[in-house]
Design a protein around this motif. Structure first.
Motif, mmCIF file in Angstrom:
data_model
loop_
_atom_site.group_PDB
_atom_site.id
_atom_site.type_symbol
_atom_site.label_atom_id
_atom_site.label_comp_id
_atom_site.label_asym_id
_atom_site.label_seq_id
_atom_site.Cartn_x
_atom_site.Cartn_y
_atom_site.Cartn_z
ATOM 1 N N ARG B 90 46.954 -25.143 39.624
ATOM 2 C CA ARG B 90 47.291 -26.728 39.068
ATOM 3 C C ARG B 90 47.101 -27.768 40.135
ATOM 4 N NH1 ARG B 90 53.097 -28.568 36.535
ATOM 5 N NH2 ARG B 90 52.569 -30.863 36.513
ATOM 6 N N LEU B 91 47.343 -27.393 41.467
ATOM 7 C CA LEU B 91 47.136 -28.315 42.626
ATOM 8 C C LEU B 91 45.957 -28.132 43.156
ATOM 9 C CD1 LEU B 91 50.893 -27.979 44.067
ATOM 10 C CD2 LEU B 91 49.909 -29.639 42.366
ATOM 11 N N GLN B 92 45.077 -27.221 42.903
ATOM 12 C CA GLN B 92 43.783 -27.241 43.451
ATOM 13 C C GLN B 92 43.906 -26.891 45.131
ATOM 14 O OE1 GLN B 92 40.172 -26.978 41.881
ATOM 15 N NE2 GLN B 92 42.005 -25.824 40.515
ATOM 16 N N ARG B 93 44.743 -26.079 45.616
ATOM 17 C CA ARG B 93 44.636 -25.926 46.740
ATOM 18 C C ARG B 93 45.265 -24.429 46.821
ATOM 19 N NH1 ARG B 93 47.973 -30.492 47.111
ATOM 20 N NH2 ARG B 93 50.314 -29.966 47.445
ATOM 21 N N PHE B 94 44.724 -23.575 47.886
ATOM 22 C CA PHE B 94 45.208 -22.202 47.952
ATOM 23 C C PHE B 94 46.384 -21.746 48.991
ATOM 24 C CE2 PHE B 94 41.735 -22.730 51.143
ATOM 25 C CZ PHE B 94 42.457 -22.285 52.217
ATOM 26 N N ARG B 95 46.843 -23.006 49.565
ATOM 27 C CA ARG B 95 48.092 -22.928 50.366
ATOM 28 C C ARG B 95 48.772 -24.299 49.763
ATOM 29 N NH1 ARG B 95 49.542 -19.539 54.767
ATOM 30 N NH2 ARG B 95 47.454 -18.671 55.709
ATOM 31 N N LEU B 96 50.125 -24.005 48.936
ATOM 32 C CA LEU B 96 50.652 -25.093 48.550
ATOM 33 C C LEU B 96 51.073 -26.296 49.174
ATOM 34 C CD1 LEU B 96 52.741 -22.870 46.039
ATOM 35 C CD2 LEU B 96 50.788 -24.260 45.412
ATOM 36 N N ASN B 97 51.378 -25.882 50.473
ATOM 37 C CA ASN B 97 52.176 -26.761 51.369
ATOM 38 C C ASN B 97 51.059 -27.395 52.283
ATOM 39 O OD1 ASN B 97 51.771 -24.758 52.889
ATOM 40 N ND2 ASN B 97 54.104 -24.637 53.001
ATOM 41 N N GLU B 98 49.627 -27.053 52.091
ATOM 42 C CA GLU B 98 48.754 -27.510 52.959
ATOM 43 C C GLU B 98 48.746 -29.236 53.095
ATOM 44 O OE1 GLU B 98 45.230 -25.199 54.742
ATOM 45 O OE2 GLU B 98 44.687 -26.240 52.788
ATOM 46 N N GLY B 99 49.044 -29.797 51.820
ATOM 47 C CA GLY B 99 48.840 -31.242 51.701
ATOM 48 C C GLY B 99 50.170 -31.712 52.195
ATOM 49 N N GLY B 100 51.033 -31.175 52.781
ATOM 50 C CA GLY B 100 52.160 -31.435 53.616
ATOM 51 C C GLY B 100 53.394 -31.831 52.980
ATOM 52 N N GLY B 101 53.547 -31.375 51.733
ATOM 53 C CA GLY B 101 54.773 -31.339 50.876
ATOM 54 C C GLY B 101 55.431 -30.143 50.963
ATOM 55 N N ARG B 102 56.640 -29.946 50.277
ATOM 56 C CA ARG B 102 57.414 -28.870 50.562
ATOM 57 C C ARG B 102 57.578 -28.019 49.027
ATOM 58 N NH1 ARG B 102 60.769 -27.220 54.584
ATOM 59 N NH2 ARG B 102 62.262 -26.473 53.152
ATOM 60 N N TYR B 103 57.282 -26.559 49.184
ATOM 61 C CA TYR B 103 57.299 -26.131 47.917
ATOM 62 C C TYR B 103 58.231 -24.941 48.266
ATOM 63 C CZ TYR B 103 53.619 -28.812 46.805
ATOM 64 O OH TYR B 103 52.954 -30.253 46.335
ATOM 65 N N THR B 104 58.793 -24.410 46.893
ATOM 66 C CA THR B 104 59.925 -23.347 46.784
ATOM 67 C C THR B 104 59.614 -22.524 45.722
ATOM 68 O OG1 THR B 104 61.746 -25.002 47.366
ATOM 69 C CG2 THR B 104 62.442 -23.027 46.320
ATOM 70 N N LEU B 105 59.636 -21.191 45.981
ATOM 71 C CA LEU B 105 59.612 -20.141 44.708
ATOM 72 C C LEU B 105 60.859 -19.748 44.573
ATOM 73 C CD1 LEU B 105 57.397 -18.401 43.015
ATOM 74 C CD2 LEU B 105 58.363 -16.513 44.286
ATOM 75 N N ALA B 106 61.186 -19.727 43.185
ATOM 76 C CA ALA B 106 62.508 -19.367 43.045
ATOM 77 C C ALA B 106 62.396 -18.105 41.992
ATOM 78 C CB ALA B 106 63.337 -20.239 41.937
ATOM 79 N N THR B 107 62.997 -17.038 42.269
ATOM 80 C CA THR B 107 62.662 -15.686 41.639
ATOM 81 C C THR B 107 64.079 -15.189 41.096
ATOM 82 O OG1 THR B 107 61.275 -13.542 41.629
ATOM 83 C CG2 THR B 107 62.170 -14.160 43.892
ATOM 84 N N SER B 108 63.929 -14.436 39.969
ATOM 85 C CA SER B 108 65.025 -13.821 39.542
ATOM 86 C C SER B 108 65.548 -12.567 40.339
ATOM 87 C CB SER B 108 65.003 -13.275 37.911
ATOM 88 O OG SER B 108 63.723 -12.317 37.840
ATOM 89 N N ALA B 109 64.545 -11.693 41.026
ATOM 90 C CA ALA B 109 64.951 -10.805 41.616
ATOM 91 C C ALA B 109 63.963 -10.640 43.076
ATOM 92 C CB ALA B 109 64.614 -9.387 40.765
ATOM 93 N N GLN B 110 64.367 -9.911 44.062
ATOM 94 C CA GLN B 110 63.912 -9.828 45.293
ATOM 95 C C GLN B 110 62.395 -9.306 45.067
ATOM 96 O OE1 GLN B 110 66.003 -7.347 48.345
ATOM 97 N NE2 GLN B 110 64.040 -6.554 48.725
ATOM 98 N N PRO B 111 61.302 -10.104 45.761
ATOM 99 C CA PRO B 111 60.210 -9.666 45.609
ATOM 100 C C PRO B 111 59.768 -8.257 45.852
ATOM 101 C CG PRO B 111 60.186 -11.978 46.825
ATOM 102 C CD PRO B 111 61.770 -11.407 46.473
ATOM 103 N N CYS B 112 58.829 -7.432 45.404
ATOM 104 C CA CYS B 112 58.461 -6.237 45.775
ATOM 105 C C CYS B 112 57.231 -6.376 46.866
ATOM 106 C CB CYS B 112 57.567 -5.595 44.653
ATOM 107 S SG CYS B 112 56.005 -6.158 44.283
ATOM 108 N N CYS B 113 57.188 -5.243 47.378
ATOM 109 C CA CYS B 113 56.213 -4.994 48.394
ATOM 110 C C CYS B 113 54.818 -5.835 48.270
ATOM 111 C CB CYS B 113 55.664 -3.798 48.817
ATOM 112 S SG CYS B 113 55.043 -2.814 47.418
ATOM 113 N N GLN B 114 54.304 -5.914 47.050
ATOM 114 C CA GLN B 114 53.039 -6.985 46.591
ATOM 115 C C GLN B 114 53.566 -8.360 46.756
ATOM 116 O OE1 GLN B 114 49.847 -6.616 43.194
ATOM 117 N NE2 GLN B 114 51.801 -7.220 42.426
ATOM 118 N N CYS B 115 54.548 -8.979 46.171
ATOM 119 C CA CYS B 115 55.113 -10.237 46.078
ATOM 120 C C CYS B 115 55.643 -10.574 47.451
ATOM 121 C CB CYS B 115 56.089 -10.432 45.007
ATOM 122 S SG CYS B 115 55.278 -9.991 43.383
ATOM 123 N N PHE B 116 56.287 -9.718 48.233
ATOM 124 C CA PHE B 116 56.400 -10.076 49.716
ATOM 125 C C PHE B 116 55.339 -10.597 50.551
ATOM 126 C CE2 PHE B 116 56.095 -8.659 53.809
ATOM 127 C CZ PHE B 116 57.082 -9.470 54.512
#
Lengths: 185, 185
Positions: B90-116
């Motif tokens: 959607r934002l057309q960048r591969f690092r969300l906060n590279e443009g200077g904004g702050r970004y948060t991921l909220a997740t229902s459960a602790q990330p597994c080894c892949q999502c970590f």
């Protein structure tokens, strides 16, 4: 509107480098293909010097992947991830070896923290690696990220055999060439 | 023919649960949405009790994800991975906060080894977690996989603050209900 579709592509030259009509029997042939993919992907417009491929137990090439992070704006799109997703889509199962066959991922360089984690779930029996993580980090600006201290043991305890240093010099040469000229974007 | 396209979808009900017209300001509102997504995705035909969402610094919802491993035959398609890929697209960048904004991921459960591992590269500043890994493993048959011993410290040293146990009881309740009835596939 929230995005509801993810679409990732592999480059049009993939079939020129990876020959799905032949068999890749030895570790060297398999990692050799991953390195050839990494070399092609290191050029202008590519996603950097990383390639990977999935093979079945008879040496058939199931999928090939290269790093697509920059061209696709997707931090997930590492070579190993692309190869896993493409193989699972082709075989229509989310664990490659669930049907009983044996599957191998060959990669030009040691998987980073993301691709290590993905390897735990992808359903492979064997991971073949060209360059080491330290090669990636000393020869290029790329970072491998935090891995479990005994990452090889963790995979081994889950039935995934790891063999590394396969054609390491050839894999290092691609990384060194890329590191010397810098990223092409 | 080698696959050259990867296509992943999110379920059609996504926009009924996630409201992109409102702001999600508090940690509880953000993880609350991830838990609501996990609850909807736990039903028949869904991919299991996992949801995640990406927010910008003003509380705008950028993307929402749910686990799509089973419906899409893709071991990569965890809720967090889907949310990262959708937000980056959607934002057309591969690092969300590279443009200077702050970004948060909220997740229902602790990330597994892949999502970590994916979290290390996605470009977020903050990771908000509902249920703990031990909740996932005791209440369901899912496995978190091998993480670095100090995974919170690893993220923190890379500028990603981790806060957990946010609405943990509500997140645990979804896992427990799913664990009691088993997977619906």
């Amino acid at each position: 509107m929230l995005p509801q579709q993810i679409h990732l592509t592999l480059p049009p030259w993939l079939g020129e480098v990876a020959d799905s009509s032949r068999r890749y029997h030895s570790d060297e042939e398999r990692v050799g293909l991953a390195i050839a993919l990494s070399r092609h992907n290191a050029g202008p417009g590519g996603g950097g010097p990383f390639g990977a491929a999935v093979f079945d137990g008879e040496g058939r090439l199931i999928s090939a992947g290269v790093n697509r992070v920059i061209p696709q704006n997707c931090s997930v799109a590492h070579a190993e991830m692309m190869a896993y997703m493409a193989a699972q889509q082709r075989l229509q199962r989310f664990r490659l070896n669930e049907g009983g066959g044996r599957y191998t991922l060959a990669t030009s360089a040691q998987p980073c923290c993301q691709c290590f984690g993905a390897t735990v779930w992808a359903g492979i029996d064997e991971l073949l690696i060209g360059a080491r993580g330290e090669d990636v980090e000393t020869l290029t600006a790329f970072d491998e990220g935090p891995l479990p201290a005994d990452w090889i043991g963790e995979l081994s305890r889950r039935g995934i055999a790891v063999r590394r240093d396969i054609m390491r010099d050839e894999a290092r040469a691609v990384l060194a060439a890329y590191g010397a000229t810098g990223p092409h974007y």
